[in-house]
Design an enzyme around this catalytic site. Structure first.
Site, mmCIF file in Angstrom:
data_model
loop_
_atom_site.group_PDB
_atom_site.id
_atom_site.type_symbol
_atom_site.label_atom_id
_atom_site.label_comp_id
_atom_site.label_asym_id
_atom_site.label_seq_id
_atom_site.Cartn_x
_atom_site.Cartn_y
_atom_site.Cartn_z
ATOM 1 N N GLU A 138 65.262 47.267 18.571
ATOM 2 C CA GLU A 138 66.153 46.910 17.460
ATOM 3 C C GLU A 138 65.529 47.448 16.176
ATOM 4 O OE1 GLU A 138 66.813 42.697 17.441
ATOM 5 O OE2 GLU A 138 67.680 42.722 19.456
ATOM 6 N N PRO A 139 66.298 47.484 15.083
ATOM 7 C CA PRO A 139 65.719 48.016 13.842
ATOM 8 C C PRO A 139 64.400 47.331 13.474
ATOM 9 C CG PRO A 139 68.074 47.692 13.590
ATOM 10 C CD PRO A 139 67.721 47.136 14.931
ATOM 11 N N GLY A 174 60.531 47.182 17.452
ATOM 12 C CA GLY A 174 60.220 48.408 18.190
ATOM 13 C C GLY A 174 59.024 48.130 19.075
ATOM 14 N N TRP A 230 68.256 52.971 18.746
ATOM 15 C CA TRP A 230 67.695 54.108 19.505
ATOM 16 C C TRP A 230 67.963 54.023 21.004
ATOM 17 C CZ3 TRP A 230 63.415 51.504 16.731
ATOM 18 C CH2 TRP A 230 63.194 52.039 15.474
ATOM 19 N N THR A 288 68.923 55.233 24.398
ATOM 20 C CA THR A 288 69.283 56.464 25.103
ATOM 21 C C THR A 288 70.586 56.185 25.860
ATOM 22 O OG1 THR A 288 66.960 57.065 25.325
ATOM 23 C CG2 THR A 288 68.500 58.106 26.872
ATOM 24 N N ARG A 329 56.409 53.498 33.237
ATOM 25 C CA ARG A 329 55.473 54.330 32.463
ATOM 26 C C ARG A 329 54.933 55.556 33.209
ATOM 27 N NH1 ARG A 329 53.148 49.417 28.921
ATOM 28 N NH2 ARG A 329 54.697 49.671 27.290
ATOM 29 N N GLU A 386 58.805 54.171 24.875
ATOM 30 C CA GLU A 386 58.223 53.391 25.988
ATOM 31 C C GLU A 386 56.814 52.914 25.650
ATOM 32 O OE1 GLU A 386 59.095 53.404 29.759
ATOM 33 O OE2 GLU A 386 61.059 54.303 29.531
ATOM 34 N N GLY A 387 56.609 52.596 24.405
ATOM 35 C CA GLY A 387 55.290 52.160 23.929
ATOM 36 C C GLY A 387 54.572 53.325 23.294
HETATM 37 C C1 LIG Z 1 64.484 59.479 21.280
HETATM 38 C C2 LIG Z 1 64.260 58.020 21.445
HETATM 39 C C3 LIG Z 1 64.783 57.374 22.541
HETATM 40 C C4 LIG Z 1 64.589 56.006 22.706
HETATM 41 N N1 LIG Z 1 65.176 55.361 23.759
HETATM 42 C C5 LIG Z 1 65.117 54.017 23.835
HETATM 43 C C6 LIG Z 1 65.850 53.312 24.836
HETATM 44 O O1 LIG Z 1 66.537 53.904 25.685
HETATM 45 N N2 LIG Z 1 65.807 51.950 24.828
HETATM 46 C C7 LIG Z 1 65.068 51.258 23.924
HETATM 47 O O2 LIG Z 1 65.060 50.035 23.986
HETATM 48 N N3 LIG Z 1 64.354 51.898 22.954
HETATM 49 C C8 LIG Z 1 64.370 53.256 22.885
HETATM 50 N N4 LIG Z 1 63.671 53.914 21.878
HETATM 51 C C9 LIG Z 1 62.892 53.147 20.918
HETATM 52 C C10 LIG Z 1 61.386 53.312 21.115
HETATM 53 O O3 LIG Z 1 60.981 52.647 22.276
HETATM 54 C C11 LIG Z 1 60.677 52.832 19.847
HETATM 55 O O4 LIG Z 1 60.930 53.788 18.829
HETATM 56 C C12 LIG Z 1 59.190 52.655 20.045
HETATM 57 O O5 LIG Z 1 58.949 51.559 20.880
HETATM 58 C C13 LIG Z 1 58.427 52.441 18.733
HETATM 59 O O6 LIG Z 1 59.017 51.466 17.945
HETATM 60 P P1 LIG Z 1 59.325 51.754 16.385
HETATM 61 O O7 LIG Z 1 60.028 53.056 16.329
HETATM 62 O O8 LIG Z 1 60.012 50.580 15.830
HETATM 63 O O9 LIG Z 1 57.930 51.945 15.723
HETATM 64 P P2 LIG Z 1 57.022 50.779 15.065
HETATM 65 O O10 LIG Z 1 56.853 49.686 16.046
HETATM 66 O O11 LIG Z 1 57.557 50.442 13.728
HETATM 67 O O12 LIG Z 1 55.637 51.537 14.900
HETATM 68 C C14 LIG Z 1 55.338 52.373 13.794
HETATM 69 C C15 LIG Z 1 53.882 52.818 13.914
HETATM 70 O O13 LIG Z 1 53.030 51.658 13.828
HETATM 71 C C16 LIG Z 1 52.190 51.613 14.973
HETATM 72 N N5 LIG Z 1 51.940 50.215 15.342
HETATM 73 C C17 LIG Z 1 52.830 49.214 15.475
HETATM 74 N N6 LIG Z 1 52.224 48.088 15.862
HETATM 75 C C18 LIG Z 1 50.908 48.381 16.008
HETATM 76 C C19 LIG Z 1 49.756 47.654 16.400
HETATM 77 N N7 LIG Z 1 49.832 46.369 16.768
HETATM 78 N N8 LIG Z 1 48.558 48.283 16.430
HETATM 79 C C20 LIG Z 1 48.469 49.583 16.088
HETATM 80 N N9 LIG Z 1 49.523 50.335 15.701
HETATM 81 C C21 LIG Z 1 50.738 49.749 15.673
HETATM 82 C C22 LIG Z 1 52.955 52.352 16.054
HETATM 83 O O14 LIG Z 1 52.087 52.797 17.091
HETATM 84 C C23 LIG Z 1 53.563 53.478 15.256
HETATM 85 O O15 LIG Z 1 52.628 54.505 15.081
HETATM 86 C C24 LIG Z 1 63.848 55.278 21.732
HETATM 87 C C25 LIG Z 1 63.313 55.951 20.626
HETATM 88 C C26 LIG Z 1 63.537 57.288 20.461
HETATM 89 C C27 LIG Z 1 62.995 57.952 19.221
#
Ligand SMILES: Cc1cc2nc3c(=O)[nH]c(=O)nc-3n(C[C@H](O)[C@H](O)[C@H](O)COP(=O)(O)OP(=O)(O)OC[C@H]3O[C@@H](n4cnc5c(N)ncnc54)[C@H](O)[C@@H]3O)c2cc1C
Length: 436
Positions: free
Chosen positions: A162-163, A166, A193, A195, A295, A416-417
């Protein structure tokens, strides 16, 4: 050391041990061994079959669909026609008792093209959730519907992010409330996001049934777009890579689905939530279960991209001449290629180990699934970047595929993390401590 020096050092104990080793080796000849990295003929046949599809159908179409940024339905259909896309195909790959079926297929497909590969394999995340958490009846009903048929093709979506949720899935705000009067779940929230989000029939949606319980209050719901009102696609995301794969927000607005659409059944969910409220142990949360299982397969996808870039760069370096010699005759280029090959093979071993463990229900005590995905993702980003360097100016243009592979590879550090989250999972597993 000379032969005589060796015999001088031989003690009776060492001689006994050497004899025992020789006996064991000769005795083992022709016997079944419990450890082998040799692929079976079936696995080789599947690899060759998928490689043929990747080389003949996906590669030639890759540039076009990347530029179009659209789901390549005709290519998914071609995959469905030969049984590569569909319930039977995925069941066959998964059934391989060594666990190598899925990584082998994924590596070859993503060697062909990652955007198209994700359009073919994106469905499997929803399938994994249904397979992992659904009842027998739900598996039989929903998994075939994820794929549709050759003439009425479908894809499926897994909607966890969700927004504001993540990396931290406990932040999920989408709620599922049970309406006793109508025996339905009512879902409200925004998914990000996803897929195949909004272009699928089956959407597996992670929602909270009790927000106070954090991720332990989550459950997975099947929301079929063809039947449920109140589910709609939001903005389609324009991306850096994987552009043939559709990614979009999904909105749930008083979306009603029958009671039986919660994976595992409502009764089991009620029991689990009651246990959590009493402070007792309960199975891990819905989204994490799906990610943990998938994974190594995702790592295999990253490997496929890396291998494509490595092979291309190797061929190029053997052809391209500067200073009157092939560029590979310079150690800096040759050593880079050697390291690319080394890193890819090392990553594959981690992917295969985790795949074998997952399939044979060997617990990931040291987060081996996360290790495989982390390593393969980083290798893919590094190898594709090096491939651009080896191609020089050509590598930076869209006339050559390596810049696309680099764009595609980057997502494997993120979805996926993220790489950071994988390190968090591994460090917690090896230390037993709650590293932040
Ligand atoms: C092309 C694409 C396809 C996707 N497909 C799916 C899908 O099918 N289903 C679905 O559910 N999601 C999907 N996603 C979402 C994806 O899983 C998330 O973007 C991802 O989990 C990261 O979350 P975020 O973007 O909110 O980043 P954030 O969680 O905001 O992270 C931002 C940065 O902060 C770092 N960070 C955050 N917390 C910590 C911590 N505790 N310690 C150290 N560093 C940290 C992260 O590593 C990252 O570098 C997709 C995303 C993309 C771009």
């Amino acid at each position: 050391m000379s032969a005589s020096a060796t015999s001088d050092l031989a003690t009776p104990a060492a001689t006994d041990a050497a004899e025992a080793a020789v006996e064991a080796i000769s005795g083992a000849a022709g016997q079944e061994v419990s450890f082998s990295l040799a692929l079976s003929q079936d696995q080789k046949d599947i690899r060759e079959w998928v490689h043929g599809f990747a080389a003949d159908v996906m590669r030639p179409a890759a540039h076009e669909w990347d530029e179009r940024e659209e789901t390549p339905w005709p290519i998914i259909q071609e995959a469905a026609k030969i049984g590569l896309y569909g319930f039977e195909g995925i069941a066959q790959f998964f059934a391989d008792p060594t666990g190598l079926g899925l990584p082998i297929v994924n590596e070859e497909l993503f060697w062909g093209d990652a955007g198209i590969g994700m359009s073919i394999m994106g469905t499997s995340l929803a399938v994994a959730a249904i397979f992992g958490q659904g009842s027998g009846e739900q598996i039989g009903e929903w998994i075939p519907r994820c794929f549709g048929t050759v003439d009425d093709l479908k894809v499926a979506a897994f909607c966890a992010s969700e927004p504001n949720a993540g990396s931290d899935v406990s932040g999920v705000r989408t709620v599922a409330k049970f309406d006793e009067a109508t025996n339905e779940w009512v879902l409200n929230g925004q998914k990000a996001w996803a897929t195949n989000g909004g272009i699928s029939d089956v959407h597996v949606v992670i929602a909270s049934v009790d927000r106070e319980l954090g991720s332990k209050g989550h459950a997975a719901f099947v929301v079929p777009m063809s039947e449920a009102k109140g589910i709609s696609q939001g903005t389609k995301v324009s991306k850096h890579g994987l552009r043939a794969s559709h990614t979009a927000d999904v909105f749930l607005d008083d979306c009603r689905i029958p009671a039986g659409h919660v994976l595992g059944g409502k009764e089991k969910l009620d029991e689990r939530i009651a246990r959590v409220r009493e402070g007792k142990k309960a199975k891990s949360q819905a989204a994490m279960q799906t990610f943990e299982a998938s994974r190594p397969t995702v790592g295999a996808q990253a490997l496929g991209i890396a291998r494509a870039a490595y092979e291309y760069a190797l061929d190029y370096a053997k052809e391209r001449e500067q200073f009157g010699r092939k560029i590979i005759e310079n150690q800096s280029i040759a050593f880079t290629l050697a390291r690319m090959k080394l890193e890819i093979d090392a990553a594959r071993l981690l992917v295969w180990r985790a795949s074998w463990m997952g399939r044979n229900q060997v617990p990931f005590e040291n987060a081996e699934g996360s290790m495989s995905k982390l390593k393969a993702g980083e290798v893919s980003v590094w190898v594709t970047e090096r491939a651009i360097q080896i191609l020089g100016g050509n590598g930076y243009t869209r006339e050559f595929p390596v810049e696309r592979w680099h764009r595609d590879a980057k997502i494997y550090d993120i979805f996926e993390g993220t790489a950071e989250i994988q390190q968090l999972v591994i460090s917690r597993a090896i230390s037993g401590m709650h590293i932040k």
